[in-house]
Design a protein around this motif. Structure first.
Motif, PDB file in Angstrom:
ATOM      1  N   LYS A 148      36.381   3.403  -4.681  1.00 52.97           N
ATOM      2  CA  LYS A 148      36.534   3.511  -3.230  1.00 52.97           C
ATOM      3  C   LYS A 148      35.298   4.152  -2.597  1.00 52.97           C
ATOM      4  O   LYS A 148      34.427   4.705  -3.283  1.00 52.97           O
ATOM      5  CB  LYS A 148      37.758   4.361  -2.899  1.00 52.97           C
ATOM      6  CG  LYS A 148      37.653   5.803  -3.407  1.00 52.97           C
ATOM      7  CD  LYS A 148      38.931   6.580  -3.142  1.00 52.97           C
ATOM      8  CE  LYS A 148      38.831   8.004  -3.675  1.00 52.97           C
ATOM      9  NZ  LYS A 148      40.061   8.784  -3.427  1.00 52.97           N
ATOM     10  N   ARG A 201      34.064  11.146   5.389  1.00 49.02           N
ATOM     11  CA  ARG A 201      34.611  12.346   6.030  1.00 49.02           C
ATOM     12  C   ARG A 201      33.967  12.502   7.406  1.00 49.02           C
ATOM     13  O   ARG A 201      32.754  12.699   7.513  1.00 49.02           O
ATOM     14  CB  ARG A 201      34.377  13.586   5.161  1.00 49.02           C
ATOM     15  CG  ARG A 201      35.176  13.537   3.854  1.00 49.02           C
ATOM     16  CD  ARG A 201      35.021  14.792   3.018  1.00 49.02           C
ATOM     17  NE  ARG A 201      35.898  14.740   1.861  1.00 49.02           N
ATOM     18  CZ  ARG A 201      37.155  15.177   1.842  1.00 49.02           C
ATOM     19  NH1 ARG A 201      37.660  15.728   2.923  1.00 49.02           N
ATOM     20  NH2 ARG A 201      37.896  15.080   0.747  1.00 49.02           N
ATOM     21  N   PHE A 236      38.959   0.994   0.137  1.00 50.62           N
ATOM     22  CA  PHE A 236      39.203   0.704  -1.270  1.00 50.62           C
ATOM     23  C   PHE A 236      38.308  -0.459  -1.711  1.00 50.62           C
ATOM     24  O   PHE A 236      38.670  -1.622  -1.611  1.00 50.62           O
ATOM     25  CB  PHE A 236      40.678   0.409  -1.512  1.00 50.62           C
ATOM     26  CG  PHE A 236      41.555   1.595  -1.257  1.00 50.62           C
ATOM     27  CD1 PHE A 236      41.766   2.557  -2.240  1.00 50.62           C
ATOM     28  CD2 PHE A 236      42.154   1.778  -0.013  1.00 50.62           C
ATOM     29  CE1 PHE A 236      42.560   3.658  -1.997  1.00 50.62           C
ATOM     30  CE2 PHE A 236      42.946   2.881   0.238  1.00 50.62           C
ATOM     31  CZ  PHE A 236      43.145   3.826  -0.756  1.00 50.62           C
ATOM     32  N   TYR A 250      29.667  10.825   3.381  1.00 52.45           N
ATOM     33  CA  TYR A 250      30.471   9.860   2.619  1.00 52.45           C
ATOM     34  C   TYR A 250      30.082   9.884   1.155  1.00 52.45           C
ATOM     35  O   TYR A 250      28.977  10.307   0.793  1.00 52.45           O
ATOM     36  CB  TYR A 250      30.336   8.449   3.196  1.00 52.45           C
ATOM     37  CG  TYR A 250      28.973   7.819   3.035  1.00 52.45           C
ATOM     38  CD1 TYR A 250      28.702   6.969   1.965  1.00 52.45           C
ATOM     39  CD2 TYR A 250      27.960   8.059   3.957  1.00 52.45           C
ATOM     40  CE1 TYR A 250      27.458   6.379   1.821  1.00 52.45           C
ATOM     41  CE2 TYR A 250      26.722   7.473   3.814  1.00 52.45           C
ATOM     42  CZ  TYR A 250      26.468   6.628   2.746  1.00 52.45           C
ATOM     43  OH  TYR A 250      25.228   6.051   2.594  1.00 52.45           O
ATOM     44  N   GLU A 256      34.700   7.015   0.249  1.00 51.92           N
ATOM     45  CA  GLU A 256      35.398   8.067   0.983  1.00 51.92           C
ATOM     46  C   GLU A 256      34.483   8.602   2.077  1.00 51.92           C
ATOM     47  O   GLU A 256      33.391   9.091   1.802  1.00 51.92           O
ATOM     48  CB  GLU A 256      35.816   9.194   0.040  1.00 51.92           C
ATOM     49  CG  GLU A 256      36.693  10.237   0.703  1.00 51.92           C
ATOM     50  CD  GLU A 256      37.195  11.274  -0.285  1.00 51.92           C
ATOM     51  OE1 GLU A 256      38.307  11.104  -0.814  1.00 51.92           O
ATOM     52  OE2 GLU A 256      36.442  12.240  -0.553  1.00 51.92           O
ATOM     53  N   THR A 283      39.300   6.210   3.895  1.00 51.54           N
ATOM     54  CA  THR A 283      39.098   5.662   2.551  1.00 51.54           C
ATOM     55  C   THR A 283      39.074   4.139   2.621  1.00 51.54           C
ATOM     56  O   THR A 283      39.997   3.530   3.142  1.00 51.54           O
ATOM     57  CB  THR A 283      40.216   6.103   1.597  1.00 51.54           C
ATOM     58  OG1 THR A 283      40.244   7.538   1.540  1.00 51.54           O
ATOM     59  CG2 THR A 283      39.965   5.565   0.193  1.00 51.54           C
ATOM     60  N   HIS A 323      41.635  -0.361   4.288  1.00 48.00           N
ATOM     61  CA  HIS A 323      41.267   1.029   4.530  1.00 48.00           C
ATOM     62  C   HIS A 323      42.485   1.800   5.051  1.00 48.00           C
ATOM     63  O   HIS A 323      43.430   1.220   5.589  1.00 48.00           O
ATOM     64  CB  HIS A 323      40.119   1.125   5.539  1.00 48.00           C
ATOM     65  CG  HIS A 323      40.519   0.750   6.935  1.00 48.00           C
ATOM     66  ND1 HIS A 323      40.521  -0.546   7.391  1.00 48.00           N
ATOM     67  CD2 HIS A 323      40.956   1.515   7.984  1.00 48.00           C
ATOM     68  CE1 HIS A 323      40.921  -0.578   8.640  1.00 48.00           C
ATOM     69  NE2 HIS A 323      41.202   0.658   9.030  1.00 48.00           N
TER      70      HIS A 323
END
Length: 357
Positions: free
Chosen positions: A227, A231, A175, A221, A229, A173, A161
């Motif tokens: 991935k 926030r 992955f 998210y 992501e 993030t 991450h």
């Protein structure tokens, strides 16, 4: 005399400040008027462990187990204290019992493995002097041997991450390629981020106390093809020195947000740090108790609490129905949604549209 709940709050605050003696004192006052609760005894046991009062910690853990034999963290406290007294057989039995009761059994894995190593290296039986201290209460049920054989396997993180930030948010993030939405659980707290990804028989867990506080109801998210992501909405417009909280971090500086023009995100490095899960637990308890919500925020918290208290099938049903219906359907019946795609059901007078990423 102060109310039990007020004393418990003071104890939790003292624990977070590393004032473990005061924490023990407040917990003792909270349980003194009566038998107290299993949670209070388990929490006082952890404060005793921090003070290296291991026999007192075991006594408190045993009392917690006697009051509530299903309290997983009491077995965790007991196992930790017994390990410090080199009582590895009893510690392993307590930890395996706790792992069988906990929804987050991974917390017990490393300690169980350490017990097994110490037992294998030991050439002497456990002394009777410490055995009587670490005896399980009669109300606790012994873990069947066939469950011991299927104990938790070592789990290693599979995904890396990284993060960057803007004045009002931090973007994390992870992955993880080709992960199904129903296999992902992301939870937000006032200063907590928890991510769990179920992959075959293993699971990836990432949980940390964040550098700064966030606004849970504004965090979100996305699960993309390569991935995840996430926030995080900052509660304050400050510059985070790292993703994870640490006492060594310098005091954060306020960020001057320009009225116009784009904001350049910062890219600090992401490094693993040791996390004190017990302090995180105390922090979350205080934040949840002080949290007063209304409107959409209260409704979101209600759904979150339902999700946290649901069994595995209900969680899978809620995740699948919510994702596939674009947030318009929330079902807890896995049998109902497992075999078919959940179609969206927008409110009357509204139209459902799909967003393209």
């Amino acid at each position: 005399m102060a109310a039990t709940s007020d004393l418990a709050d003071r104890a939790g605050a003292a624990f977070l400040d590393d004032d473990f003696e005061s924490a023990v004192d407040f917990y003792s006052k909270a349980v003194d008027p009566g038998p107290g609760s299993a949670d209070l005894y388990a929490d006082r046991a952890q404060a005793h462990i921090k003070l290296r009062n291991f026999t007192e910690a075991i006594s408190d853990a045993n009392k917690a187990i006697e009051l509530d034999p299903s309290l997983a963290k009491a077995y965790l406290r007991k196992g930790s204290a017994c390990m410090n007294l080199e009582e590895y057989h009893t510690a392993k039995a307590a930890l395996e019992m706790g792992a069988s009761l906990s929804q987050d059994a991974l917390r017990f894995t490393n300690l169980i493995e350490e017990c097994e190593k110490r037992i294998a290296a030991s050439t002497e039986d456990v002394t009777d002097q410490k055995a009587h201290i670490c005896a399980l209460p009669s109300s606790a049920t012994a873990l069947p041997s066939d469950q011991n054989a299927d104990a938790i396997e070592p789990v290693k993180p599979k995904f890396r991450h990284e993060f960057y930030q803007q004045p009002d948010e931090v973007v994390v993030t992870i992955f993880a390629k080709g992960v199904a939405p129903e296999d992902v659980l992301v939870e937000f707290g006032g200063q907590i981020l928890s991510v769990r990804i179920n992959v075959s028989s293993d699971a990836y867990n990432f949980q940390t106390r964040l550098f700064g506080k966030v606004i849970p109801e504004k965090c979100r998210y996305q699960i993309l093809s390569t991935k995840i992501e996430i926030r995080l909405a900052k509660a304050e417009a400050i510059q985070w020195r790292s993703l994870e909280y640490s006492k060594e971090a310098t005091v954060p500086q306020k960020v001057n947000v320009p009225s116009v023009g784009p904001n350049r995100p910062a890219y600090p490095s992401s490094k693993n740090r040791a996390v004190d899960w017990d302090k995180l637990e105390a922090q979350v308890k205080l934040e949840e108790k002080d949290e007063k919500l209304d409107g959409d925020a209260a409704l979101n918290k209600l759904f979150r609490d339902i999700f946290l208290n649901a069994d595995e099938d209900a969680r899978r049903a809620m995740t699948k129905s919510f994702v596939e219906s674009n947030g318009t359907v929330l079902s807890t019946n896995w049998k109902e949604v497992a075999e078919k795609k959940v179609e969206g059901s927008p409110p009357d007078g509204m139209e459902l549209r799909k967003w393209e990423y």
